[in-house]
Design a protein around this motif. Structure first.
Motif, PDB file in Angstrom:
ATOM      1  N   PRO A 373      39.658  -6.323  -2.343  1.00 28.34           N
ATOM      2  CA  PRO A 373      38.790  -5.150  -2.148  1.00 28.34           C
ATOM      3  C   PRO A 373      38.663  -4.721  -0.684  1.00 28.34           C
ATOM      4  N   ASP A 374      38.797  -5.674   0.257  1.00 28.84           N
ATOM      5  CA  ASP A 374      38.675  -5.283   1.673  1.00 28.84           C
ATOM      6  C   ASP A 374      39.968  -4.673   2.220  1.00 28.84           C
ATOM      7  N   GLY A 375      40.981  -4.531   1.355  1.00 24.19           N
ATOM      8  CA  GLY A 375      42.212  -3.869   1.774  1.00 24.19           C
ATOM      9  C   GLY A 375      43.288  -4.817   2.276  1.00 24.19           C
ATOM     10  N   SER A 376      42.954  -6.116   2.405  1.00 22.23           N
ATOM     11  CA  SER A 376      43.982  -7.058   2.864  1.00 22.23           C
ATOM     12  C   SER A 376      44.847  -7.494   1.679  1.00 22.23           C
ATOM     13  N   LEU A 377      46.050  -7.950   2.009  1.00 27.79           N
ATOM     14  CA  LEU A 377      46.987  -8.362   0.971  1.00 27.79           C
ATOM     15  C   LEU A 377      46.421  -9.528   0.160  1.00 27.79           C
ATOM     16  N   ASN A 378      46.554  -9.447  -1.156  1.00 31.06           N
ATOM     17  CA  ASN A 378      46.027 -10.503  -2.029  1.00 31.06           C
ATOM     18  C   ASN A 378      47.063 -11.639  -2.120  1.00 31.06           C
ATOM     19  N   ARG A 379      47.220 -12.322  -0.981  1.00 24.38           N
ATOM     20  CA  ARG A 379      48.237 -13.374  -0.884  1.00 24.38           C
ATOM     21  C   ARG A 379      48.109 -14.419  -1.992  1.00 24.38           C
ATOM     22  N   THR A 380      46.877 -14.843  -2.225  1.00 21.81           N
ATOM     23  CA  THR A 380      46.641 -15.903  -3.200  1.00 21.81           C
ATOM     24  C   THR A 380      47.254 -15.539  -4.552  1.00 21.81           C
ATOM     25  N   ALA A 381      47.029 -14.295  -4.990  1.00 18.76           N
ATOM     26  CA  ALA A 381      47.511 -13.888  -6.310  1.00 18.76           C
ATOM     27  C   ALA A 381      49.034 -13.787  -6.326  1.00 18.76           C
ATOM     28  N   ILE A 382      49.616 -13.249  -5.251  1.00 15.14           N
ATOM     29  CA  ILE A 382      51.077 -13.107  -5.215  1.00 15.14           C
ATOM     30  C   ILE A 382      51.735 -14.488  -5.161  1.00 15.14           C
ATOM     31  N   SER A 421      55.422  -7.839   1.370  1.00 15.62           N
ATOM     32  CA  SER A 421      54.366  -7.014   1.960  1.00 15.62           C
ATOM     33  C   SER A 421      54.942  -5.900   2.839  1.00 15.62           C
ATOM     34  N   THR A 422      56.249  -5.991   3.180  1.00 12.33           N
ATOM     35  CA  THR A 422      56.850  -4.917   3.987  1.00 12.33           C
ATOM     36  C   THR A 422      57.383  -3.784   3.119  1.00 12.33           C
ATOM     37  N   LEU A 423      57.361  -3.958   1.786  1.00 16.06           N
ATOM     38  CA  LEU A 423      57.998  -2.978   0.891  1.00 16.06           C
ATOM     39  C   LEU A 423      57.070  -1.802   0.608  1.00 16.06           C
ATOM     40  N   GLY A 424      57.043  -0.892   1.526  1.00 17.26           N
ATOM     41  CA  GLY A 424      56.241   0.317   1.370  1.00 17.26           C
ATOM     42  C   GLY A 424      54.909   0.186   2.069  1.00 17.26           C
ATOM     43  N   PRO A 425      54.342   1.329   2.506  1.00 15.68           N
ATOM     44  CA  PRO A 425      53.032   1.287   3.149  1.00 15.68           C
ATOM     45  C   PRO A 425      51.958   0.967   2.120  1.00 15.68           C
ATOM     46  N   PRO A 426      50.850   0.328   2.529  1.00 10.96           N
ATOM     47  CA  PRO A 426      49.804   0.014   1.561  1.00 10.96           C
ATOM     48  C   PRO A 426      49.181   1.296   0.996  1.00 10.96           C
ATOM     49  N   PRO A 427      48.679   1.238  -0.229  1.00  9.14           N
ATOM     50  CA  PRO A 427      48.026   2.414  -0.806  1.00  9.14           C
ATOM     51  C   PRO A 427      46.711   2.709  -0.085  1.00  9.14           C
ATOM     52  N   SER A 428      46.137   3.870  -0.384  1.00  5.58           N
ATOM     53  CA  SER A 428      44.893   4.263   0.282  1.00  5.58           C
ATOM     54  C   SER A 428      43.756   3.325  -0.107  1.00  5.58           C
ATOM     55  N   ALA A 429      42.721   3.291   0.747  1.00  4.87           N
ATOM     56  CA  ALA A 429      41.556   2.442   0.480  1.00  4.87           C
ATOM     57  C   ALA A 429      40.883   2.843  -0.838  1.00  4.87           C
ATOM     58  N   GLU A 430      40.857   4.153  -1.125  1.00  4.31           N
ATOM     59  CA  GLU A 430      40.226   4.624  -2.377  1.00  4.31           C
ATOM     60  C   GLU A 430      40.959   4.038  -3.577  1.00  4.31           C
ATOM     61  N   LEU A 431      42.306   4.059  -3.485  1.00  2.50           N
ATOM     62  CA  LEU A 431      43.112   3.577  -4.612  1.00  2.50           C
ATOM     63  C   LEU A 431      42.905   2.073  -4.807  1.00  2.50           C
ATOM     64  N   ILE A 432      42.850   1.343  -3.694  1.00  4.22           N
ATOM     65  CA  ILE A 432      42.627  -0.103  -3.781  1.00  4.22           C
ATOM     66  C   ILE A 432      41.242  -0.356  -4.397  1.00  4.22           C
ATOM     67  N   ALA A 433      40.245   0.414  -3.945  1.00  5.44           N
ATOM     68  CA  ALA A 433      38.887   0.227  -4.467  1.00  5.44           C
ATOM     69  C   ALA A 433      38.823   0.553  -5.958  1.00  5.44           C
ATOM     70  N   ALA A 434      39.638   1.511  -6.383  1.00  2.00           N
ATOM     71  CA  ALA A 434      39.597   1.928  -7.792  1.00  2.00           C
ATOM     72  C   ALA A 434      40.323   0.943  -8.700  1.00  2.00           C
ATOM     73  N   THR A 435      41.086   0.017  -8.104  1.00  2.00           N
ATOM     74  CA  THR A 435      41.949  -0.834  -8.930  1.00  2.00           C
ATOM     75  C   THR A 435      41.186  -2.009  -9.544  1.00  2.00           C
ATOM     76  N   GLU A 436      41.056  -3.078  -8.810  1.00  2.00           N
ATOM     77  CA  GLU A 436      40.337  -4.266  -9.291  1.00  2.00           C
ATOM     78  C   GLU A 436      40.538  -4.549 -10.767  1.00  2.00           C
ATOM     79  N   VAL A 437      41.746  -4.998 -11.108  1.00  2.00           N
ATOM     80  CA  VAL A 437      42.051  -5.255 -12.512  1.00  2.00           C
ATOM     81  C   VAL A 437      41.662  -6.669 -12.953  1.00  2.00           C
ATOM     82  N   GLU A 438      41.347  -7.548 -11.982  1.00  2.00           N
ATOM     83  CA  GLU A 438      41.033  -8.931 -12.401  1.00  2.00           C
ATOM     84  C   GLU A 438      39.540  -9.133 -12.569  1.00  2.00           C
TER      85      GLU A 438
END
Ligand code: CUA
Length: 438
Positions: A373-382, A421-438
């Motif tokens: 949610p804070d926009g950082s890469l979810n390393r643990t899940a990957i 993590s280099t494959l494409g720019p990260p999505p917008s903060a709004e999109l990340i906030a809207a996701t949270e599928v877990e």
């Protein structure tokens, strides 16, 4: 003298039992009704976000209201009749007044439902015809620097257990011919292939060509339209349109085996400029993480041996991708030379295209968040996914259904995450906030 088996005694005992069960029945009913409630349900069918879904809602809501009124009236009459005609002293020859053969009543309860059903049928048929007709307007998209008119169409392919999307912009692939000679297992190379999240421009009707490579799945984005089956060996036309930018959740709705419940997907709707930006990035392919990696890739793509760069984790991750992952996954700009040569079965048949991995907010068939949610890469899940995919999403990797456990070392996993993590720019903060599928 009381006879335990006499009819009045049995009736009395039944009444006692039923009376005792009343609170239990009320509790169970209430529990079942409330179990369907959620404040922000991802798959809310009553919250349409596009014209097609709104049309469906505009029909189903009045039908639901009418059905509700009928239900309440009917149950009211039943309860009233039960109370009014309650037998106090049971007697074999005591019958209520019979209404069989009452012409007025019988005409009434034939005519009223007939009228109601006819009205619903007419509106349903009109809506079904509308939903099944497509009138996608061609829009201008810039492809490799040239403006092309694109009739927004996405080929949607269900696989055990994830969704693939293919975009054809150029005239090299005529979609009319593709539909006429449809073969889901040897589709022509597409301009863009992506997975999990379908990217569409807002305010445009998007035509879908839905198919499957294995068993029957069903594509369903409830906020944008109803569901449509994805069947092997053929395709079903469908359409989607989103009014506003955002993320729209979906779920495979046809039981398709082990990870059916984890076969999720999302639609990402974007403004026209954002969509163009996504097209540009996807078409351009992945940037090598360093100059050494670029040299290595150039040699690899030319079929020559090259010294593997091992300066950074990203570089090492790229080398691992090429040596270990590229037999199944495709990254444009890395192993697409196989693709261009037509060896589609090897590289793009049964695993997601990862070119824009880091631009998608979910991975593993839409069930894991790529970002926290804070926009950082979810390393643990990957990392968890690379370490033991079957623990995240059940699969049958020994039958080539799902990601196999490759027995990667922790160091290799770290490198791969760095490269991904280099494959494409990260999505917008709004999109990340809207996701949270877990
Ligand atoms: Cu795919 Cu259920």
């Amino acid at each position: 003298m009381s006879d335990r088996n006499s009819a009045p005694e049995q009736s009395r005992r039944l009444h006692v039992v039923l009376r005792r069960l009343r609170p239990v029945a009320a509790f169970v009913t209430l529990g079942l009704a409330l179990s369907g409630c959620a404040a922000d349900a991802e798959l809310d069918t009553l919250d349409p976000q596009g014209p097609t879904a709104k049309d469906i809602d505009a029909l189903s809501f009045p039908v639901f209201v009418v059905a509700g009124v009928i239900m309440v009236a009917l149950f009211g009459v039943i309860v009233y009749m039960i109370r009014k005609s309650r037998v106090v002293e049971y007697s074999d020859d005591e019958w209520p007044e019979q209404i069989h053969g009452n012409t007025t009543l019988e005409l009434l309860w034939t005519a009223v439902p007939f009228v109601i059903m006819t009205v619903i049928a007419v509106f349903s048929t009109v809506l079904l015809i509308d939903i099944n007709s497509t009138e996608a307007n061609a829009i201008e998209v810039s492809v490799d620097g040239a403006d092309v008119m694109w009739e927004p169409t996405v080929v949607v392919i269900g696989q055990q257990w994830w969704w693939e999307y293919r975009y054809y912009f150029n005239d090299q692939v005529d979609l009319t011919t593709l539909r006429a000679d449809f073969d889901a297992k040897s589709l022509p190379p597409a301009d863009i292939v992506t997975a999990g999240q379908m990217v569409i421009p807002i305010g445009e009707e998007i035509e879908l060509i839905i198919t499957s490579r294995d068993v029957i799945h069903s594509y369903w984005i409830p906020a944008l339209n109803g569901k449509r089956d994805a069947a092997p060996g053929r395709f079903h036309p469908w359409k989607l349109e989103a009014t506003d930018p955002g993320l729209y959740f979906g779920q495979c709705t046809e039981f398709c085996g082990l990870s059916h419940s984890r076969m999720r997907m999302q639609v990402v709707a974007m403004s026209a400029p954002d969509f163009q930006d996504w097209v540009d990035r996807s078409m351009a392919g992945a940037e090598p993480p360093s100059a050494a990696a670029a040299d290595y890739l150039a040699a690899y793509r030319a079929g020559e041996a090259a010294p593997a760069p091992d300066g950074t984790a990203e570089d090492r991750g790229l080398v691992t991708f090429v040596s270990t992952c590229s037999a199944c996954h495709l990254i444009n700009g890395v192993n697409d030379h196989d693709y261009v040569e037509g060896d589609i079965a090897q590289v793009s048949g049964a695993a997601p295209n990862l070119t824009q991995f880091a631009s998608r907010t979910t991975f593993a068939a839409g069930i894991s968040n790529t970002y926290k949610p804070d926009g950082s890469l979810n390393r643990t899940a990957i990392e968890a996914w690379l370490r033991d995919p079957a623990a995240v999403k059940d699969n049958a990797a020994d039958e080539e259904r799902g990601m196999p456990d490759l027995g990667l070392s922790e160091a290799t996993i770290d490198d791969l995450v760095a490269y991904l993590s280099t494959l494409g720019p990260p999505p917008s903060a709004e999109l990340i906030a809207a996701t949270e599928v877990e």
